[in-house]
Design a protein around this motif. Sequence first.
Motif, mmCIF file in Angstrom:
data_model
loop_
_atom_site.group_PDB
_atom_site.id
_atom_site.type_symbol
_atom_site.label_atom_id
_atom_site.label_comp_id
_atom_site.label_asym_id
_atom_site.label_seq_id
_atom_site.Cartn_x
_atom_site.Cartn_y
_atom_site.Cartn_z
ATOM 1 N N PRO A 22 0.792 -1.233 0.000
ATOM 2 C CA PRO A 22 0.000 0.000 0.000
ATOM 3 C C PRO A 22 0.824 1.284 0.000
ATOM 4 C CG PRO A 22 -0.942 -1.567 1.536
ATOM 5 C CD PRO A 22 0.362 -2.152 1.066
ATOM 6 N N ASP A 23 2.024 1.260 0.597
ATOM 7 C CA ASP A 23 2.851 2.472 0.612
ATOM 8 C C ASP A 23 3.652 2.655 -0.675
ATOM 9 O OD1 ASP A 23 4.913 0.609 0.820
ATOM 10 O OD2 ASP A 23 5.534 1.235 2.829
ATOM 11 N N GLY A 24 3.579 1.685 -1.588
ATOM 12 C CA GLY A 24 4.274 1.790 -2.866
ATOM 13 C C GLY A 24 5.775 1.593 -2.791
ATOM 14 N N LYS A 25 6.287 1.094 -1.666
ATOM 15 C CA LYS A 25 7.734 0.950 -1.496
ATOM 16 C C LYS A 25 8.281 -0.431 -1.841
ATOM 17 C CE LYS A 25 8.143 4.531 2.012
ATOM 18 N NZ LYS A 25 8.544 4.827 3.385
ATOM 19 N N HIS A 26 7.421 -1.453 -1.825
ATOM 20 C CA HIS A 26 7.880 -2.819 -2.086
ATOM 21 C C HIS A 26 6.955 -3.541 -3.046
ATOM 22 C CE1 HIS A 26 9.883 -1.992 1.806
ATOM 23 N NE2 HIS A 26 10.838 -2.741 1.298
ATOM 24 N N VAL A 27 7.524 -4.481 -3.773
ATOM 25 C CA VAL A 27 6.748 -5.414 -4.576
ATOM 26 C C VAL A 27 7.000 -6.796 -3.979
ATOM 27 C CG1 VAL A 27 6.443 -6.497 -6.838
ATOM 28 C CG2 VAL A 27 6.948 -4.052 -6.691
ATOM 29 N N PHE A 28 5.927 -7.467 -3.612
ATOM 30 C CA PHE A 28 6.010 -8.852 -3.154
ATOM 31 C C PHE A 28 5.552 -9.713 -4.321
ATOM 32 C CE2 PHE A 28 6.406 -6.818 0.775
ATOM 33 C CZ PHE A 28 6.701 -7.722 1.779
ATOM 34 N N VAL A 29 6.281 -10.779 -4.588
ATOM 35 C CA VAL A 29 6.006 -11.589 -5.769
ATOM 36 C C VAL A 29 5.751 -13.028 -5.362
ATOM 37 C CG1 VAL A 29 6.940 -12.377 -7.975
ATOM 38 C CG2 VAL A 29 7.523 -10.096 -7.124
ATOM 39 N N SER A 30 4.593 -13.553 -5.789
ATOM 40 C CA SER A 30 4.359 -14.981 -5.593
ATOM 41 C C SER A 30 5.174 -15.714 -6.644
ATOM 42 C CB SER A 30 2.873 -15.317 -5.692
ATOM 43 O OG SER A 30 2.371 -15.048 -6.976
ATOM 44 N N ALA A 36 7.478 -22.553 -2.866
ATOM 45 C CA ALA A 36 7.080 -21.899 -1.619
ATOM 46 C C ALA A 36 7.801 -20.570 -1.448
ATOM 47 C CB ALA A 36 7.391 -22.817 -0.441
ATOM 48 N N GLY A 37 7.214 -19.704 -0.613
ATOM 49 C CA GLY A 37 7.833 -18.431 -0.275
ATOM 50 C C GLY A 37 7.446 -17.307 -1.205
ATOM 51 N N VAL A 38 8.067 -16.152 -0.978
ATOM 52 C CA VAL A 38 7.837 -14.965 -1.802
ATOM 53 C C VAL A 38 9.164 -14.265 -2.075
ATOM 54 C CG1 VAL A 38 5.463 -14.518 -1.006
ATOM 55 C CG2 VAL A 38 7.381 -13.483 0.205
ATOM 56 N N MET A 39 9.183 -13.493 -3.142
ATOM 57 C CA MET A 39 10.326 -12.670 -3.491
ATOM 58 C C MET A 39 9.932 -11.218 -3.215
ATOM 59 S SD MET A 39 12.142 -12.291 -7.242
ATOM 60 C CE MET A 39 11.599 -13.928 -7.637
ATOM 61 N N VAL A 40 10.881 -10.411 -2.718
ATOM 62 C CA VAL A 40 10.583 -9.023 -2.374
ATOM 63 C C VAL A 40 11.571 -8.092 -3.076
ATOM 64 C CG1 VAL A 40 10.307 -7.354 -0.500
ATOM 65 C CG2 VAL A 40 9.709 -9.760 -0.125
ATOM 66 N N LEU A 41 11.021 -7.030 -3.663
ATOM 67 C CA LEU A 41 11.817 -5.976 -4.294
ATOM 68 C C LEU A 41 11.529 -4.659 -3.590
ATOM 69 C CD1 LEU A 41 10.991 -6.772 -8.013
ATOM 70 C CD2 LEU A 41 13.066 -7.392 -6.786
ATOM 71 N N ASP A 42 12.558 -3.836 -3.411
ATOM 72 C CA ASP A 42 12.397 -2.484 -2.873
ATOM 73 C C ASP A 42 12.298 -1.545 -4.073
ATOM 74 O OD1 ASP A 42 12.811 0.141 -1.949
ATOM 75 O OD2 ASP A 42 14.225 -0.506 -0.407
ATOM 76 N N ILE A 43 11.146 -0.882 -4.204
ATOM 77 C CA ILE A 43 10.950 0.048 -5.329
ATOM 78 C C ILE A 43 10.766 1.475 -4.821
ATOM 79 C CG2 ILE A 43 10.068 -1.692 -6.922
ATOM 80 C CD1 ILE A 43 7.210 -0.548 -6.276
ATOM 81 N N SER A 44 11.275 1.764 -3.600
ATOM 82 C CA SER A 44 11.127 3.106 -3.041
ATOM 83 C C SER A 44 11.808 4.151 -3.923
ATOM 84 C CB SER A 44 11.657 3.166 -1.610
ATOM 85 O OG SER A 44 12.989 2.714 -1.542
ATOM 86 N N LYS A 50 15.628 -2.470 -6.057
ATOM 87 C CA LYS A 50 16.604 -3.386 -5.463
ATOM 88 C C LYS A 50 15.931 -4.702 -5.088
ATOM 89 C CE LYS A 50 19.056 0.435 -3.339
ATOM 90 N NZ LYS A 50 19.124 1.202 -2.114
ATOM 91 N N PHE A 51 16.648 -5.773 -5.331
ATOM 92 C CA PHE A 51 16.203 -7.095 -4.898
ATOM 93 C C PHE A 51 16.479 -7.202 -3.405
ATOM 94 C CE2 PHE A 51 17.440 -11.664 -4.345
ATOM 95 C CZ PHE A 51 16.166 -12.190 -4.463
ATOM 96 N N VAL A 52 15.437 -7.390 -2.585
ATOM 97 C CA VAL A 52 15.604 -7.522 -1.140
ATOM 98 C C VAL A 52 15.913 -8.975 -0.787
ATOM 99 C CG1 VAL A 52 14.479 -7.250 1.116
ATOM 100 C CG2 VAL A 52 14.076 -5.567 -0.697
ATOM 101 N N GLY A 53 15.179 -9.909 -1.413
ATOM 102 C CA GLY A 53 15.452 -11.314 -1.166
ATOM 103 C C GLY A 53 14.273 -12.203 -1.491
ATOM 104 N N SER A 54 14.545 -13.494 -1.480
ATOM 105 C CA SER A 54 13.504 -14.511 -1.575
ATOM 106 C C SER A 54 13.376 -15.097 -0.180
ATOM 107 C CB SER A 54 13.882 -15.602 -2.575
ATOM 108 O OG SER A 54 13.807 -15.097 -3.879
ATOM 109 N N PHE A 55 12.165 -15.080 0.354
ATOM 110 C CA PHE A 55 11.968 -15.443 1.756
ATOM 111 C C PHE A 55 10.987 -16.596 1.908
ATOM 112 C CE2 PHE A 55 12.934 -10.841 1.734
ATOM 113 C CZ PHE A 55 14.162 -10.905 2.376
ATOM 114 N N PRO A 56 11.244 -17.474 2.879
ATOM 115 C CA PRO A 56 10.320 -18.571 3.140
ATOM 116 C C PRO A 56 9.103 -18.068 3.909
ATOM 117 C CG PRO A 56 12.074 -18.607 4.743
ATOM 118 C CD PRO A 56 12.410 -17.500 3.758
ATOM 119 N N LEU A 57 8.015 -18.778 3.795
ATOM 120 C CA LEU A 57 6.829 -18.543 4.616
ATOM 121 C C LEU A 57 6.699 -19.791 5.493
ATOM 122 C CD1 LEU A 57 4.416 -17.066 1.929
ATOM 123 C CD2 LEU A 57 5.814 -15.836 3.603
#
Length: 181
Positions: A22-30, A36-44, A50-57
């Motif tokens: 909602p704040d427009g700072k990150h993209v979470f990717v299924s 399993a898990g998600v990938m996160v990008l910082d788009i601030s 920037k690629f933040v990482g691929s994280f487990p759930l």
Amino acid sequence: ARAGIPIVTCGPGDIHIPTVTPDGKHVFVSLPYGVAGVMVLDISDAAKPKFVGSFPLLLPRGRQARCHDLAFNAEGTRMYCPGSVPTETERESEPGPSIWDITPLAASGSIGWPPIRFVGEADIKGQGDHEVIPVTMGGKPYLVAGAELGCNLNRSDFPSVYDISDEKPVKKVGEFRLEVM
């Protein structure tokens, strides 16, 4: 970059559905089917994503959650995962909609482990695994989750409504049944 558009390479594999916080700072990717898990990008800084990482759930049962789609609460502190279409043999053990704390990723500074923390999941397994939409009805928070059509082992493919006012557990309180004419 092509035509002035920055390109971020996120590592091996591909993505399924990107969702912006909602704040427009990150993209979470299924991730693709079965991953399993998600990938996160910082788009601030849109010019320098920037690629933040691929994280487990990490689920309490020692397994990882797979998400077909993602959604967020308005504050950007919770991520909602509808689940993912598993194989028929895994259907009963897969979670339905689940809630995840993403506050550590939204905060500046170092990220603890796990960066995305489990909060709660539906009390009914293997339901609502296509998409999830947070809504407020009568001042109370709910998730509306729909299953992948034809993948529900003779259970309802109709959208289900889950009460999330108490996040542990997420409780199914109804479903939409549409008449076919």
